[in-house]
Motif scaffolding. Structure first.
Motif, PDB file in Angstrom:
ATOM      1  N   THR A   1       0.833  -1.209   0.000  1.00  0.00           N
ATOM      2  CA  THR A   1       0.000   0.000   0.000  1.00  0.00           C
ATOM      3  C   THR A   1       0.866   1.256   0.000  1.00  0.00           C
ATOM      4  OG1 THR A   1      -1.715  -1.196   1.212  1.00  0.00           O
ATOM      5  CG2 THR A   1      -1.863   1.194   1.202  1.00  0.00           C
ATOM      6  N   LYS A   2       1.911   1.276   0.833  1.00  0.00           N
ATOM      7  CA  LYS A   2       2.832   2.421   0.875  1.00  0.00           C
ATOM      8  C   LYS A   2       3.518   2.605  -0.470  1.00  0.00           C
ATOM      9  CE  LYS A   2       2.501   3.899   5.151  1.00  0.00           C
ATOM     10  NZ  LYS A   2       2.035   5.283   5.453  1.00  0.00           N
ATOM     11  N   ASN A   3       3.860   1.499  -1.109  1.00  0.00           N
ATOM     12  CA  ASN A   3       4.526   1.564  -2.406  1.00  0.00           C
ATOM     13  C   ASN A   3       3.616   2.206  -3.448  1.00  0.00           C
ATOM     14  OD1 ASN A   3       6.680   1.064  -4.217  1.00  0.00           O
ATOM     15  ND2 ASN A   3       5.647  -0.776  -4.957  1.00  0.00           N
ATOM     16  N   TYR A   4       2.323   1.839  -3.457  1.00  0.00           N
ATOM     17  CA  TYR A   4       1.367   2.453  -4.378  1.00  0.00           C
ATOM     18  C   TYR A   4       1.211   3.949  -4.087  1.00  0.00           C
ATOM     19  CZ  TYR A   4      -0.305  -1.805  -6.673  1.00  0.00           C
ATOM     20  OH  TYR A   4      -0.399  -2.941  -7.439  1.00  0.00           O
ATOM     21  N   GLU A   5       1.201   4.315  -2.827  1.00  0.00           N
ATOM     22  CA  GLU A   5       1.068   5.729  -2.475  1.00  0.00           C
ATOM     23  C   GLU A   5       2.244   6.532  -3.017  1.00  0.00           C
ATOM     24  OE1 GLU A   5      -1.482   5.774   1.700  1.00  0.00           O
ATOM     25  OE2 GLU A   5       0.693   5.582   1.784  1.00  0.00           O
ATOM     26  N   VAL A   6       3.463   5.975  -2.916  1.00  0.00           N
ATOM     27  CA  VAL A   6       4.653   6.669  -3.420  1.00  0.00           C
ATOM     28  C   VAL A   6       4.603   6.792  -4.931  1.00  0.00           C
ATOM     29  CG1 VAL A   6       7.163   6.507  -3.642  1.00  0.00           C
ATOM     30  CG2 VAL A   6       6.072   5.988  -1.453  1.00  0.00           C
ATOM     31  N   ILE A   7       4.211   5.694  -5.603  1.00  0.00           N
ATOM     32  CA  ILE A   7       4.173   5.704  -7.067  1.00  0.00           C
ATOM     33  C   ILE A   7       3.139   6.708  -7.588  1.00  0.00           C
ATOM     34  CG2 ILE A   7       3.600   4.332  -9.108  1.00  0.00           C
ATOM     35  CD1 ILE A   7       4.765   1.898  -7.643  1.00  0.00           C
ATOM     36  N   LEU A   8       1.965   6.733  -6.959  1.00  0.00           N
ATOM     37  CA  LEU A   8       0.884   7.600  -7.433  1.00  0.00           C
ATOM     38  C   LEU A   8       0.945   9.000  -6.850  1.00  0.00           C
ATOM     39  CD1 LEU A   8      -2.055   5.035  -7.205  1.00  0.00           C
ATOM     40  CD2 LEU A   8      -0.871   5.788  -9.273  1.00  0.00           C
ATOM     41  N   GLY A   9       1.779   9.189  -5.828  1.00  0.00           N
ATOM     42  CA  GLY A   9       1.839  10.492  -5.191  1.00  0.00           C
ATOM     43  C   GLY A   9       0.558  10.838  -4.460  1.00  0.00           C
ATOM     44  N   GLU A  10      -0.087   9.850  -3.878  1.00  0.00           N
ATOM     45  CA  GLU A  10      -1.342  10.049  -3.171  1.00  0.00           C
ATOM     46  C   GLU A  10      -1.244   9.436  -1.777  1.00  0.00           C
ATOM     47  OE1 GLU A  10      -4.600   8.434  -5.300  1.00  0.00           O
ATOM     48  OE2 GLU A  10      -4.013   9.302  -7.237  1.00  0.00           O
ATOM     49  N   THR A  11      -2.248   9.679  -0.981  1.00  0.00           N
ATOM     50  CA  THR A  11      -2.395   9.023   0.303  1.00  0.00           C
ATOM     51  C   THR A  11      -3.762   8.350   0.372  1.00  0.00           C
ATOM     52  OG1 THR A  11      -2.420   9.296   2.709  1.00  0.00           O
ATOM     53  CG2 THR A  11      -3.205  11.171   1.395  1.00  0.00           C
ATOM     54  N   PHE A  12      -3.792   7.126   0.886  1.00  0.00           N
ATOM     55  CA  PHE A  12      -5.035   6.366   0.965  1.00  0.00           C
ATOM     56  C   PHE A  12      -5.600   6.357   2.383  1.00  0.00           C
ATOM     57  CE2 PHE A  12      -2.812   3.633  -2.448  1.00  0.00           C
ATOM     58  CZ  PHE A  12      -3.146   4.547  -3.440  1.00  0.00           C
ATOM     59  N   THR A  13      -5.123   7.267   3.215  1.00  0.00           N
ATOM     60  CA  THR A  13      -5.539   7.253   4.618  1.00  0.00           C
ATOM     61  C   THR A  13      -7.041   7.402   4.765  1.00  0.00           C
ATOM     62  OG1 THR A  13      -3.415   8.223   5.223  1.00  0.00           O
ATOM     63  CG2 THR A  13      -5.176   8.315   6.865  1.00  0.00           C
ATOM     64  N   ASN A  14      -7.627   8.343   4.048  1.00  0.00           N
ATOM     65  CA  ASN A  14      -9.053   8.610   4.181  1.00  0.00           C
ATOM     66  C   ASN A  14      -9.894   7.961   3.082  1.00  0.00           C
ATOM     67  OD1 ASN A  14      -8.578  10.274   6.455  1.00  0.00           O
ATOM     68  ND2 ASN A  14      -8.058  11.996   5.106  1.00  0.00           N
ATOM     69  N   ALA A  15      -9.260   7.132   2.254  1.00  0.00           N
ATOM     70  CA  ALA A  15      -9.993   6.493   1.152  1.00  0.00           C
ATOM     71  C   ALA A  15     -10.854   5.349   1.683  1.00  0.00           C
ATOM     72  CB  ALA A  15      -9.014   5.966   0.103  1.00  0.00           C
ATOM     73  N   GLU A  16     -11.926   5.090   0.975  1.00  0.00           N
ATOM     74  CA  GLU A  16     -12.792   3.958   1.328  1.00  0.00           C
ATOM     75  C   GLU A  16     -12.072   2.647   1.007  1.00  0.00           C
ATOM     76  OE1 GLU A  16     -16.973   1.850  -0.076  1.00  0.00           O
ATOM     77  OE2 GLU A  16     -16.189   3.611  -1.122  1.00  0.00           O
ATOM     78  N   LYS A  17     -12.117   1.685   1.952  1.00  0.00           N
ATOM     79  CA  LYS A  17     -11.415   0.410   1.765  1.00  0.00           C
ATOM     80  C   LYS A  17     -12.360  -0.740   2.068  1.00  0.00           C
ATOM     81  CE  LYS A  17      -7.073   2.481   3.385  1.00  0.00           C
ATOM     82  NZ  LYS A  17      -7.676   3.727   3.913  1.00  0.00           N
ATOM     83  N   ARG A  18     -12.184  -1.834   1.299  1.00  0.00           N
ATOM     84  CA  ARG A  18     -12.908  -3.075   1.558  1.00  0.00           C
ATOM     85  C   ARG A  18     -11.894  -4.207   1.596  1.00  0.00           C
ATOM     86  NH1 ARG A  18     -16.386  -0.716  -2.278  1.00  0.00           N
ATOM     87  NH2 ARG A  18     -15.718  -2.156  -3.913  1.00  0.00           N
ATOM     88  N   ILE A  19     -12.103  -5.165   2.501  1.00  0.00           N
ATOM     89  CA  ILE A  19     -11.104  -6.210   2.713  1.00  0.00           C
ATOM     90  C   ILE A  19     -11.782  -7.567   2.777  1.00  0.00           C
ATOM     91  CG2 ILE A  19     -11.215  -5.966   5.238  1.00  0.00           C
ATOM     92  CD1 ILE A  19      -8.215  -6.626   5.293  1.00  0.00           C
ATOM     93  N   THR A  20     -11.094  -8.605   2.282  1.00  0.00           N
ATOM     94  CA  THR A  20     -11.561  -9.986   2.383  1.00  0.00           C
ATOM     95  C   THR A  20     -10.349 -10.900   2.447  1.00  0.00           C
ATOM     96  OG1 THR A  20     -12.944 -11.702   1.384  1.00  0.00           O
ATOM     97  CG2 THR A  20     -11.699 -10.315  -0.119  1.00  0.00           C
ATOM     98  N   ASP A  21     -10.485 -12.024   3.127  1.00  0.00           N
ATOM     99  CA  ASP A  21      -9.393 -12.987   3.203  1.00  0.00           C
ATOM    100  C   ASP A  21      -9.959 -14.380   3.411  1.00  0.00           C
ATOM    101  OD1 ASP A  21     -10.262 -12.748   5.808  1.00  0.00           O
ATOM    102  OD2 ASP A  21      -8.265 -13.005   6.674  1.00  0.00           O
ATOM    103  N   ASP A  22      -9.115 -15.408   3.180  1.00  0.00           N
ATOM    104  CA  ASP A  22      -9.578 -16.785   3.333  1.00  0.00           C
ATOM    105  C   ASP A  22      -8.380 -17.726   3.350  1.00  0.00           C
ATOM    106  OD1 ASP A  22     -11.289 -18.849   3.695  1.00  0.00           O
ATOM    107  OD2 ASP A  22     -12.138 -18.848   1.673  1.00  0.00           O
TER     108      ASP A  22
ATOM    109  N   ILE B   1      -7.374  -6.306  -0.555  1.00  0.00           N
ATOM    110  CA  ILE B   1      -7.884  -5.010  -0.115  1.00  0.00           C
ATOM    111  C   ILE B   1      -8.201  -4.179  -1.354  1.00  0.00           C
ATOM    112  CG2 ILE B   1      -7.300  -2.825   1.000  1.00  0.00           C
ATOM    113  CD1 ILE B   1      -5.806  -4.274   3.090  1.00  0.00           C
ATOM    114  N   PHE B   2      -9.424  -3.664  -1.388  1.00  0.00           N
ATOM    115  CA  PHE B   2      -9.818  -2.758  -2.478  1.00  0.00           C
ATOM    116  C   PHE B   2      -9.831  -1.338  -1.924  1.00  0.00           C
ATOM    117  CE2 PHE B   2     -13.048  -0.282  -4.746  1.00  0.00           C
ATOM    118  CZ  PHE B   2     -12.573  -0.394  -6.045  1.00  0.00           C
ATOM    119  N   ILE B   3      -9.078  -0.454  -2.588  1.00  0.00           N
ATOM    120  CA  ILE B   3      -8.993   0.953  -2.184  1.00  0.00           C
ATOM    121  C   ILE B   3      -9.711   1.788  -3.228  1.00  0.00           C
ATOM    122  CG2 ILE B   3      -7.439   2.876  -1.665  1.00  0.00           C
ATOM    123  CD1 ILE B   3      -5.328   0.803  -0.902  1.00  0.00           C
ATOM    124  N   ASN B   4     -10.734   2.491  -2.791  1.00  0.00           N
ATOM    125  CA  ASN B   4     -11.530   3.315  -3.696  1.00  0.00           C
ATOM    126  C   ASN B   4     -10.854   4.686  -3.843  1.00  0.00           C
ATOM    127  OD1 ASN B   4     -13.472   4.496  -5.240  1.00  0.00           O
ATOM    128  ND2 ASN B   4     -15.144   4.224  -3.787  1.00  0.00           N
TER     129      ASN B   4
END
Length: 320
Positions: free
Chosen positions: A193-214, A283-286
């Motif tokens: 997630t941190k790597n995507y933030e650096v690449i895109l120059g954004e922060t996902f702190t307040n973004a809507e997130k959905r998670i699933t695992d199994d 994890i899906f980040i909107n």
């Protein structure tokens, strides 16, 4: 000429050894898994971040199940015969270290055959008549040393018990392994997630997130495959020719889940069949921009003296 022959021999041996490493299983193209990366581009509104892990867990104990069948003319006879075979076998098996046994009743049914009734002026009539009884039982043997299975087979075969139904693998560490996998996956998904933030120059702190695992647990009994290793003969024969095919030997082999598609692997090197635990978290980040709600219009009144005054206007009434 001698150097040429040696060079040819080296090439020939290198080709032969590479074929041996491949194994006979490739005669039937068993390995058809995808060999190239194929990823879908993220949607316009979001990013999907995935972490997959694999753990190879060695069993702490095993349970082997052997099946036996006994046929007799009477219920007393069939019970005495099967109990004798079982008791003699278990007496020897229980001498082994850390062995627990259990006998499971499966079925007890009458056995029939056909009796021919002959009549002078009509066809033969076949009547079912009881001739005895069939009793089936299973012997469960729990042990911790996998090498003991050969001893059990030897003992049981001496009493005409040959049918090894299956071997179950049991591990007492699965829960702790699952927790370890979740912790490793959590660190990796945070790193991605941190790597995507650096690449895109954004922060996902307040973004809507959905998670699933199994989790998926694969036992060795589920992971065996078969193949027939042979090379066909090709003859130019007539269609009317009679060809008798020989029976081909079928080989069974243990095929674990390949460890090439995972972000982390616990105990990557395996020699014997193991319990394989797979874990995946997504994890899906909107990334959709939130629309700023429009505020009501502001009206200003200019007085004849040149003063500015704010006017409060009820927009709801204006819409009406």
């Amino acid at each position: 000429m001698k150097k040429l022959f040696i060079s040819f021999l080296i090439i020939l041996l290198s080709q032969f050894s590479s074929g041996q490493v491949s194994g006979n299983v490739n005669y039937q193209n068993q390995y058809s898994e995808q060999k190239t990366i194929n990823i879908n581009f993220p949607s316009q509104d979001g990013i999907m971040i995935t972490v997959k892990g694999l753990a190879n867990v060695k069993a702490d104990s095993y349970t082997a199940i052997f099946s036996l069948t006994q046929i007799g003319k009477t219920t007393k006879e069939v019970n005495e015969l099967i109990n004798q075979r079982i008791s003699q076998s278990l007496t020897e098996i229980k001498l082994k270290k850390d062995v627990v046994t259990f006998v499971d009743m499966i079925s007890f049914v009458p056995v029939y055959e056909y009796e021919v009734e002959k009549k002078v002026f009509s066809r033969k009539t076949y009547n079912e008549v009881p001739i005895g009884f069939e009793l089936k039982k299973n012997i469960h043997i729990k042990y911790s040393d996998p090498n003991q299975l050969n001893d059990f087979i030897s003992i049981l075969s001496n009493h005409e018990i040959y049918d090894l139904v299956r071997v179950d693998y049991v591990s007492n560490t699965l829960e702790s392994i699952k927790k370890e996998m979740m912790n490793k996956a959590k660190l990796l998904i945070q790193e991605k997630t941190k790597n995507y933030e650096v690449i895109l120059g954004e922060t996902f702190t307040n973004a809507e997130k959905r998670i699933t695992d199994d989790f998926i647990v694969n036992l060795p009994v589920e992971m065996y495959k078969s193949y027939e290793a042979y090379n066909n003969s090709y003859l130019n024969l007539k269609k009317t020719a009679n060809v008798n095919q020989s029976n081909k030997s079928t080989t069974l082999y243990y095929q674990p889940v390949f460890n090439k598609e995972f972000d982390f692997i616990i105990n990557p090197t395996i020699l014997e069949p193991v319990i394989q635990v797979q874990y995946e978290i997504k994890i899906f980040i909107n990334r959709e921009k939130k629309q700023i709600p429009k505020t009501d219009k502001q009206f200003i009144l200019i007085t004849p003296n040149g003063d500015l005054k704010n006017l409060v206007v009820d927009t709801a009434k204006q819409k009406l």
